[in-house]
Design a protein around this motif. Structure first.
Motif, mmCIF file in Angstrom:
data_model
loop_
_atom_site.group_PDB
_atom_site.id
_atom_site.type_symbol
_atom_site.label_atom_id
_atom_site.label_comp_id
_atom_site.label_asym_id
_atom_site.label_seq_id
_atom_site.Cartn_x
_atom_site.Cartn_y
_atom_site.Cartn_z
ATOM 1 N N ASN A 51 0.804 -1.322 0.006
ATOM 2 C CA ASN A 51 0.023 -0.061 -0.157
ATOM 3 C C ASN A 51 0.825 1.235 -0.127
ATOM 4 O OD1 ASN A 51 -1.585 2.274 0.684
ATOM 5 N ND2 ASN A 51 -3.123 0.796 1.665
ATOM 6 N N GLU A 75 0.290 4.536 -0.632
ATOM 7 C CA GLU A 75 0.018 5.663 0.163
ATOM 8 C C GLU A 75 0.319 5.409 1.570
ATOM 9 O OE1 GLU A 75 -1.881 4.233 -2.157
ATOM 10 O OE2 GLU A 75 -1.681 5.711 -3.690
ATOM 11 N N GLN A 76 -0.061 4.353 2.250
ATOM 12 C CA GLN A 76 0.145 4.082 3.692
ATOM 13 C C GLN A 76 1.698 3.972 3.958
ATOM 14 O OE1 GLN A 76 -1.563 0.546 5.315
ATOM 15 N NE2 GLN A 76 -0.664 0.786 7.271
ATOM 16 N N LYS A 80 2.892 7.665 3.888
ATOM 17 C CA LYS A 80 2.633 8.422 5.339
ATOM 18 C C LYS A 80 3.666 8.030 6.435
ATOM 19 C CE LYS A 80 -1.231 8.805 8.411
ATOM 20 N NZ LYS A 80 -2.759 8.402 8.854
ATOM 21 N N SER A 100 5.721 8.851 -5.120
ATOM 22 C CA SER A 100 5.233 7.579 -5.555
ATOM 23 C C SER A 100 5.255 7.669 -7.093
ATOM 24 C CB SER A 100 3.785 7.409 -5.199
ATOM 25 O OG SER A 100 3.079 6.412 -5.832
#
Length: 446
Positions: A385, A387-388, A391, A402
């Protein structure tokens, strides 16, 4: 490069890296001459040049000392963060003093001519200078085929909009590719298709099928130091692409935006295999000097000159910037700075590769062995993941980008990766950043 320039560059690099700290006394002229294996007059000349640039100062009967610069605006950057996302050149390597001198010299030489509208082609004397400058990259051309543009981006946008003699309309782009150009093509509703490019290269048979289809007017490629992958085509691939262009009359738009940063001078552009018959060569100066300079150069096949001129009819490129860069190149400053910054980035790439070897493990991430330029990429498993992950990295003060945004919106076969830039990150931060990234990827739980 002459020995004097090499010595001067080495001294500047040692000061920049902190081997000679602010306020520290430099070796005596005699000691430096012995260390470099040169004459005392060469060292005296180098010290005088550094003093002229306000890098060092002299104290009578004592010697030379590194200038202390308190309150430098660059010190306001958050030193706790690791900047793998930025694409700006290293702020500490900007040739401020040199270019200021060239600006003043340009005004002295051209005076009132710099404040006219100029020519859409660009400053004529600068274009003549570019003929020999481009030849050093195996781009041999005539001055009539060179246009100066407001950055490489302007050239790319004009070419996307203008008609080509082959009567075709679609643009073929590598996937992934330069994100700003992809968004421009989509916003302008220009027919565009993608072809996969990975760390292993490109499928030449698939490329030939696209060329053979009869719909492609040009193929946009970054043959060297690709953004975002960081990889370069090998000599066989470059020759094959040039051959396919001639066979099917498809133009190649070669964006050689990072030509000056390569340590491998044997890696010639596609243009060298074609001679400019079907290859359109675009060069940017933003990665070697200042992004805000907004200067690019394009070398066009003769059959496209009139159409390009019609679309670039306005003389919108700063004459002062052109004149200053002309002085900078003619005085040998460009070549010296190129050597300096290419070496700086190559050292950082080496540090990154060594850090990856220490912290990565089989099956965790795929990282290509890239030796120069400013980009590389960490390929991730499809289960990650992203996006995770971003973060988590941000919480640990690591900024990365990304790979998702470097694809066309409707392109389906996207790889998951992080683009890594080392342009503003030193070896110590690189080591820490790679360690944190591998820890977070290994942590998983996606």
């Amino acid at each position: 490069m002459k020995k004097y320039n090499l010595i001067l560059s080495d001294m500047e690099e040692k000061i920049r890296q902190g081997k000679y700290r602010p306020g520290q006394k430099l070796p005596s002229v005699r000691s430096a001459a012995e260390a470099y294996g040169c004459s005392i007059s060469t060292i005296t000349r180098a010290y005088a040049e550094l003093e002229k640039r306000h890098v060092i100062y002299s104290v009578p009967q004592s010697g030379y000392y590194v200038v202390v610069k308190p309150g430098d605006w660059r010190d306001e950057r958050d030193r706790s963060k690791i900047y793998f996302a930025t694409v700006l050149p290293d702020l500490d390597a900007f040739p401020y003093m040199d270019f200021q001198h060239c600006l003043n010299k340009a005004i002295d030489i051209y005076k009132y001519d710099l404040f006219t509208y100029g020519d859409p082609l660009g400053l004529e004397s600068f274009r003549h200078t570019l003929v020999s400058h481009l030849a050093s990259d195996q781009v041999f051309t005539k001055v009539e085929r060179i246009f100066v543009t407001s950055g490489a981006q302007q050239a790319l946008e004009i070419l996307a909009k203008m008609p080509f003699l082959n009567g075709r309309e679609a643009v073929l782009v590598e996937q992934p590719s330069y994100d700003r150009y992809l968004r421009f093509l989509e916003t302008e509703n220009i027919p565009v298709h993608g072809i996969a490019r990975t760390a292993a290269g490109i499928d030449l048979q698939e490329l030939e099928r696209w060329f053979k289809s009869g719909s492609i007017k040009f193929f946009y490629t970054m043959s060297r130091y690709h953004n975002p992958l960081g990889t370069s085509y090998n000599a066989e691939e470059r020759r094959a692409i040039a051959k396919l262009a001639g066979k099917y009359e498809v133009y190649i738009l070669e964006d050689d935006y990072m030509a000056d940063l390569g340590a491998d001078r044997q890696s010639d552009p596609i243009y060298a295999s074609d001679g400019g018959e079907y290859v359109i060569y675009v060069k940017s100066f933003s990665k070697i000097i200042f992004p805000g300079l907004r200067l690019g150069a394009i070398v066009l096949p003769e059959r496209l000159l009139k159409t390009f001129y019609a679309y670039k009819i306005y003389p919108d490129t700063s004459l002062l910037s052109q004149a200053a860069l002309e002085v900078y190149i003619k005085n040998g400053m460009y070549e010296r700075h190129k050597h300096k910054i290419a070496g700086l980035y190559a050292a950082r790439m080496l540090a990154l590769n060594e850090s990856v070897n220490r912290h990565n493990e089989p099956g965790l991430m795929e990282v290509p062995d890239i030796r120069s330029g400013i980009y590389t990429h960490f390929k991730l498993k499809q289960t990650v993941n992203v996006e995770q992950l971003l973060k988590r990295l941000a919480e640990r003060n690591v900024s990365v980008v990304s790979g998702k945004g470097f694809y066309l919106s409707n392109y389906l076969d996207k790889e998951k990766f992080l683009r890594i830039s080392i342009s503003q990150t030193g070896p110590e931060k690189i080591e820490e950043g790679v360690r944190i990234i591998t820890e977070e990827v290994r942590r998983g739980s996606w």
